[in-house]
Design an enzyme around this catalytic site. Structure first.
Site, mmCIF file in Angstrom:
data_model
loop_
_atom_site.group_PDB
_atom_site.id
_atom_site.type_symbol
_atom_site.label_atom_id
_atom_site.label_comp_id
_atom_site.label_asym_id
_atom_site.label_seq_id
_atom_site.Cartn_x
_atom_site.Cartn_y
_atom_site.Cartn_z
ATOM 1 C CG ASP A 193 -1.592 1.245 1.505
ATOM 2 O OD1 ASP A 193 -2.278 1.709 0.582
ATOM 3 O OD2 ASP A 193 -1.481 1.789 2.628
ATOM 4 C CG ASP B 124 -1.676 7.603 0.281
ATOM 5 O OD1 ASP B 124 -0.848 8.516 0.202
ATOM 6 O OD2 ASP B 124 -2.366 7.220 -0.682
#
Ligand code: XBP
Ligand code: MG
Length: 250
Positions: free
Chosen positions: A10, A12
């Site tokens: 991922d 953020d």
């Protein structure tokens, strides 16, 4: 036992703490430029983060807090333009380099590359925003696939981004590990049949992560120990490729 073939990150909150001092600030700059008096405080942004995706988050905010503000038939165009402005501001912020990678990210990525483990990205952020961080601190060429934002129909917690990344990697989920920071992200990975390691941050530290296989306070480094909040790894002081293989085997 399947050998680890790829790490799927991922962006953020996982690669860097981009939300509070990056995305949030850029949203507010775009609102100001558009002549709106909206201000997303740190606390309000924590609530808004339950909605994945910047455009979806703006829509949720309007529907919840400003329902009379805008005519519905123009809403979609308005949100798209506002989000484009936000993207400009966000990319400027990232280019300044004021948001560093989280502890252990650079080390783990370097170690994985040295061992021939593939790398991929699965992020709800728009592609230009994901690239802004990767171009500043890493290298887009290191990633076999960057699955981002509107490339798929449904954002996290739907599994679409992870399924897309697996498809482009040409790998089965039992050979890959997802690295996430949020419950929506862990749920998306779980729905794609991936095992998941979560590194929490301030916005996500109180979430439950029912679907995660290991929850850490960071990836850590040899000289900066990480702490296990849930789960187990033998001889742990920081998270490395060996630990990733242990999670796959568990
Ligand atoms: C985080 C998100 C994103 C960002 C904003 O995604 O939900 O929407 O907050 O980025 P992830 P955009 O943790 O999956 O990377 O404005 O580009 O959507
Ligand atoms: Mg995240």
């Amino acid at each position: 036992m399947p050998q680890l073939q790829a790490l799927i990150f991922d962006v953020d909150g996982t690669l860097a703490e981009t939300e509070r001092d990056g995305h949030r600030v850029a949203f507010n700059q775009a609102f100001q430029e558009a002549g709106l008096s909206w201000n997303w405080t740190e606390t309000l942004y924590g609530e808004l983060l339950t909605v994945s995706g910047g455009k979806e988050r703006i829509r949720y905010f309007i529907e919840t807090y400003q329902p009379d503000d805008l005519e519905t038939d123009k809403l979609s165009d308005f949100i798209i333009k506002l989000h484009q402005q936000k993207t400009q501001y966000y990319r400027q912020l990232l280019a300044q380099g004021s948001i560093p990678l989280r502890r252990g990210v650079q080390r783990l990525i370097t170690e994985a590359r040295e061992q021939g483990i593939k790398l991929a990205i699965a992020t709800t952020s728009a592609l230009p925003n994901a690239l802004a961080l990767i171009e500043k601190h890493l290298n887009p060429d290191w990633f076999t696939v960057i699955a981002a934002g509107d490339m798929v129909e449904n954002k996290k917690p739907a599994p679409d981004l992870y399924n897309y990344a697996l498809d482009k990697l040409g790998l089965t989920p039992d050979t890959c590990l997802a690295i996430e920071d949020s419950e929506q992200g862990a749920e998306a990975a779980f729905q794609a049949n991936l095992k998941t390691v979560v590194t929490v941050n301030n916005y996500t530290k109180d979430q439950h992560f029912k679907q995660a296989n290991l929850v850490l306070d960071s990836l850590g480094n040899p000289e900066q120990q990480a702490h296990i909040l849930r789960g187990k790894i033998d001889d742990f002081s920081y998270f490395n490729v060996n630990g990733a293989q242990q999670i796959l085997d568990s």
